[in-house]
Design a protein around this motif. Structure first.
Motif, PDB file in Angstrom:
ATOM      1  N   TYR A   1       0.833  -1.213   0.000  1.00 12.56           N
ATOM      2  CA  TYR A   1       0.000   0.000   0.000  1.00 12.56           C
ATOM      3  C   TYR A   1       0.865   1.260   0.000  1.00 12.56           C
ATOM      4  N   GLY A   2       1.967   1.203  -0.734  1.00 10.59           N
ATOM      5  CA  GLY A   2       2.908   2.327  -0.744  1.00 10.59           C
ATOM      6  C   GLY A   2       2.891   3.101  -2.044  1.00 10.59           C
ATOM      7  N   GLY A   3       3.680   4.162  -2.075  1.00  8.11           N
ATOM      8  CA  GLY A   3       3.817   4.993  -3.261  1.00  8.11           C
ATOM      9  C   GLY A   3       2.562   5.782  -3.577  1.00  8.11           C
ATOM     10  N   LEU A   4       2.448   6.216  -4.834  1.00  2.56           N
ATOM     11  CA  LEU A   4       1.275   6.961  -5.269  1.00  2.56           C
ATOM     12  C   LEU A   4       0.033   6.082  -5.173  1.00  2.56           C
ATOM     13  N   LEU A   5      -1.110   6.713  -4.938  1.00  2.00           N
ATOM     14  CA  LEU A   5      -2.358   5.955  -4.870  1.00  2.00           C
ATOM     15  C   LEU A   5      -3.460   6.681  -5.602  1.00  2.00           C
ATOM     16  N   THR A   6      -4.441   5.911  -6.041  1.00  2.00           N
ATOM     17  CA  THR A   6      -5.637   6.456  -6.668  1.00  2.00           C
ATOM     18  C   THR A   6      -6.832   5.675  -6.152  1.00  2.00           C
ATOM     19  N   THR A   7      -8.006   6.275  -6.145  1.00  2.00           N
ATOM     20  CA  THR A   7      -9.179   5.654  -5.530  1.00  2.00           C
ATOM     21  C   THR A   7     -10.328   5.535  -6.519  1.00  2.00           C
ATOM     22  N   VAL A   8     -11.217   4.563  -6.270  1.00  2.00           N
ATOM     23  CA  VAL A   8     -12.402   4.358  -7.087  1.00  2.00           C
ATOM     24  C   VAL A   8     -13.612   4.257  -6.156  1.00  2.00           C
ATOM     25  N   LYS A   9     -14.590   5.124  -6.357  1.00  2.00           N
ATOM     26  CA  LYS A   9     -15.795   5.114  -5.532  1.00  2.00           C
ATOM     27  C   LYS A   9     -16.585   3.829  -5.742  1.00  2.00           C
ATOM     28  N   PRO A  10     -17.401   3.451  -4.755  1.00  2.00           N
ATOM     29  CA  PRO A  10     -18.274   2.283  -4.942  1.00  2.00           C
ATOM     30  C   PRO A  10     -19.154   2.440  -6.176  1.00  2.00           C
ATOM     31  N   GLY A  11     -19.194   1.411  -7.016  1.00  2.00           N
ATOM     32  CA  GLY A  11     -20.024   1.426  -8.210  1.00  2.00           C
ATOM     33  C   GLY A  11     -19.421   2.105  -9.419  1.00  2.00           C
ATOM     34  N   ASN A  12     -18.247   2.712  -9.269  1.00  2.00           N
ATOM     35  CA  ASN A  12     -17.626   3.437 -10.378  1.00  2.00           C
ATOM     36  C   ASN A  12     -16.561   2.587 -11.072  1.00  2.00           C
ATOM     37  N   PHE A  13     -16.090   3.098 -12.210  1.00  2.00           N
ATOM     38  CA  PHE A  13     -14.993   2.452 -12.913  1.00  2.00           C
ATOM     39  C   PHE A  13     -13.840   3.432 -13.067  1.00  2.00           C
ATOM     40  N   ALA A  14     -12.669   2.925 -13.450  1.00  7.35           N
ATOM     41  CA  ALA A  14     -11.485   3.770 -13.600  1.00  7.35           C
ATOM     42  C   ALA A  14     -10.674   3.299 -14.798  1.00  7.35           C
ATOM     43  N   GLU A  15     -10.047   4.270 -15.466  1.00  8.70           N
ATOM     44  CA  GLU A  15      -9.142   3.986 -16.579  1.00  8.70           C
ATOM     45  C   GLU A  15      -7.732   4.408 -16.178  1.00  8.70           C
ATOM     46  N   TYR A  16      -6.756   3.580 -16.504  1.00  7.13           N
ATOM     47  CA  TYR A  16      -5.365   3.874 -16.160  1.00  7.13           C
ATOM     48  C   TYR A  16      -4.507   3.927 -17.417  1.00  7.13           C
ATOM     49  N   THR A  17      -5.037   4.555 -18.462  1.00 11.04           N
ATOM     50  CA  THR A  17      -4.324   4.616 -19.731  1.00 11.04           C
ATOM     51  C   THR A  17      -3.880   6.025 -20.118  1.00 11.04           C
ATOM     52  N   THR A  18      -4.355   7.040 -19.403  1.00  9.64           N
ATOM     53  CA  THR A  18      -4.031   8.419 -19.786  1.00  9.64           C
ATOM     54  C   THR A  18      -3.035   9.085 -18.847  1.00  9.64           C
ATOM     55  N   ASP A  19      -2.974   8.634 -17.601  1.00  9.21           N
ATOM     56  CA  ASP A  19      -2.050   9.212 -16.628  1.00  9.21           C
ATOM     57  C   ASP A  19      -0.831   8.296 -16.499  1.00  9.21           C
ATOM     58  N   PRO A  20       0.339   8.744 -16.970  1.00 10.27           N
ATOM     59  CA  PRO A  20       1.517   7.871 -16.956  1.00 10.27           C
ATOM     60  C   PRO A  20       1.943   7.414 -15.568  1.00 10.27           C
ATOM     61  N   ARG A  21       1.473   8.103 -14.530  1.00  9.48           N
ATOM     62  CA  ARG A  21       1.829   7.687 -13.167  1.00  9.48           C
ATOM     63  C   ARG A  21       1.190   6.350 -12.807  1.00  9.48           C
ATOM     64  N   PHE A  22       0.071   6.020 -13.452  1.00  6.52           N
ATOM     65  CA  PHE A  22      -0.660   4.804 -13.100  1.00  6.52           C
ATOM     66  C   PHE A  22      -0.764   3.798 -14.251  1.00  6.52           C
ATOM     67  N   THR A  23      -0.270   4.161 -15.406  1.00  6.79           N
ATOM     68  CA  THR A  23      -0.326   3.242 -16.553  1.00  6.79           C
ATOM     69  C   THR A  23       0.749   2.176 -16.419  1.00  6.79           C
ATOM     70  N   GLY A  24       0.323   0.944 -16.216  1.00  7.54           N
ATOM     71  CA  GLY A  24       1.260  -0.162 -16.090  1.00  7.54           C
ATOM     72  C   GLY A  24       2.111  -0.116 -14.842  1.00  7.54           C
ATOM     73  N   THR A  25       1.596   0.530 -13.774  1.00  9.77           N
ATOM     74  CA  THR A  25       2.406   0.665 -12.554  1.00  9.77           C
ATOM     75  C   THR A  25       1.736   0.118 -11.296  1.00  9.77           C
ATOM     76  N   LEU A  26       0.455  -0.227 -11.347  1.00  7.99           N
ATOM     77  CA  LEU A  26      -0.259  -0.599 -10.128  1.00  7.99           C
ATOM     78  C   LEU A  26       0.205  -1.958  -9.606  1.00  7.99           C
ATOM     79  N   SER A  27       0.474  -1.998  -8.287  1.00  8.75           N
ATOM     80  CA  SER A  27       1.062  -3.200  -7.680  1.00  8.75           C
ATOM     81  C   SER A  27       0.263  -3.754  -6.506  1.00  8.75           C
ATOM     82  N   ALA A  28      -0.761  -3.042  -6.016  1.00  8.83           N
ATOM     83  CA  ALA A  28      -1.498  -3.499  -4.837  1.00  8.83           C
ATOM     84  C   ALA A  28      -2.842  -2.789  -4.774  1.00  8.83           C
ATOM     85  N   HIS A  29      -3.751  -3.340  -3.979  1.00  4.00           N
ATOM     86  CA  HIS A  29      -5.032  -2.674  -3.748  1.00  4.00           C
ATOM     87  C   HIS A  29      -5.617  -3.131  -2.408  1.00  4.00           C
TER      88      HIS A  29
END
Length: 247
Positions: free
Chosen positions: A96-124
């Motif tokens: 649960y370290g480094g940069l983080l991003t959140t998703v509200k209940p019932g919502n969806f998220a895309e990780y293709t436009t922000d280079p900080r999160f594109t191909g970088t997520l390691s935990a949830h």
């Protein structure tokens, strides 16, 4: 004669209507495009290897918090659907370290436009409120001192198992620079005294106040983000019944 003309017209109109209806069915596509994320089951956090809920999918229930993805999934998430009643917290760093991003209940998220999160997520993890995405203290087991690489109990965690020093009979640990904690939780029934030397000794000089400090104390049951000049400098600690017992 009039009657047969009316019947003929009715027959022509019916035939034309049927032809129009058939043509409408004929132009409909054989397979309509799927609705993005529509395949995510209720009560699940769904992670996808492609954008818009495409590619390989992995499902996680609410209790399935993952501190580090396995090698086949680490850095692979490109979109997600949070189909649970909890907040989803996604982290760039394991533990649960480094940069983080959140998703509200019932919502969806895309990780293709922000280079900080594109191909970088390691935990949830899934939590009742968004504020809990910013802490990780809950990982510390009962009756242990836990130190963390990042503030607020986030990042790599070290669980310290008390040992008994034969000379002082104080329960403590001595460790190297790999610990370097920036936050800690004392989940024991004793107070904990931290030191800058591995020999349960040493002091800190604070240039800002021109003061010298001895042991850094965390009271029983307390958790804290460690401030300067102590942050990242602990090399040993001992558990005591009273803070006057600190060296």
């Amino acid at each position: 004669m009039t009657t047969s003309r009316i019947d003929l017209r009715r027959g022509s109109l019916i035939t034309a209507a049927l032809a129009l209806l058939c043509s409408l069915f004929f132009v409909l596509p054989a397979n309509a495009d799927p609705i993005p994320f529509d395949d995510c089951p209720a009560g699940m956090l769904c992670l996808y290897s492609g954008p818009d809920g495409t590619g390989e999918r992995r499902d996680f229930t609410e209790p399935q918090n993952v501190e580090a993805y396995d090698a086949t999934w680490d850095g692979k998430t490109l979109s997600a659907k949070n189909n649970t009643a909890m907040w989803a917290c996604a982290y760039v760093g394991a533990g649960y370290g480094g940069l983080l991003t959140t998703v509200k209940p019932g919502n969806f998220a895309e990780y293709t436009t922000d280079p900080r999160f594109t191909g970088t997520l390691s935990a949830h993890k899934l939590v009742p409120s968004r504020a809990l995405c910013f802490t990780g203290y809950e990982r510390c087991p009962d009756d242990r001192v836990c130190t963390f690489k990042e503030p607020n109990g986030r990042g790599a965690m070290t669980v310290h198992v008390p040992t008994t020093d034969p000379a002082t009979q104080n329960h403590g640990n001595s460790y190297g620079t790999e610990a370097a904690p920036r936050s800690a939780w004392n989940r024991t029934t004793k107070h904990v005294c931290f030191y800058p030397q591995p020999t349960f000794t040493g002091t800190w000089d604070d240039p800002a106040s021109l003061r010298e400090f001895g042991a850094y104390v965390i009271l029983r049951g307390d958790s804290t983000t460690i401030p300067a000049p102590f942050s990242g400098t602990f090399r040993s600690h001992e558990l005591v019944n009273g803070t006057a017992e600190c060296e």
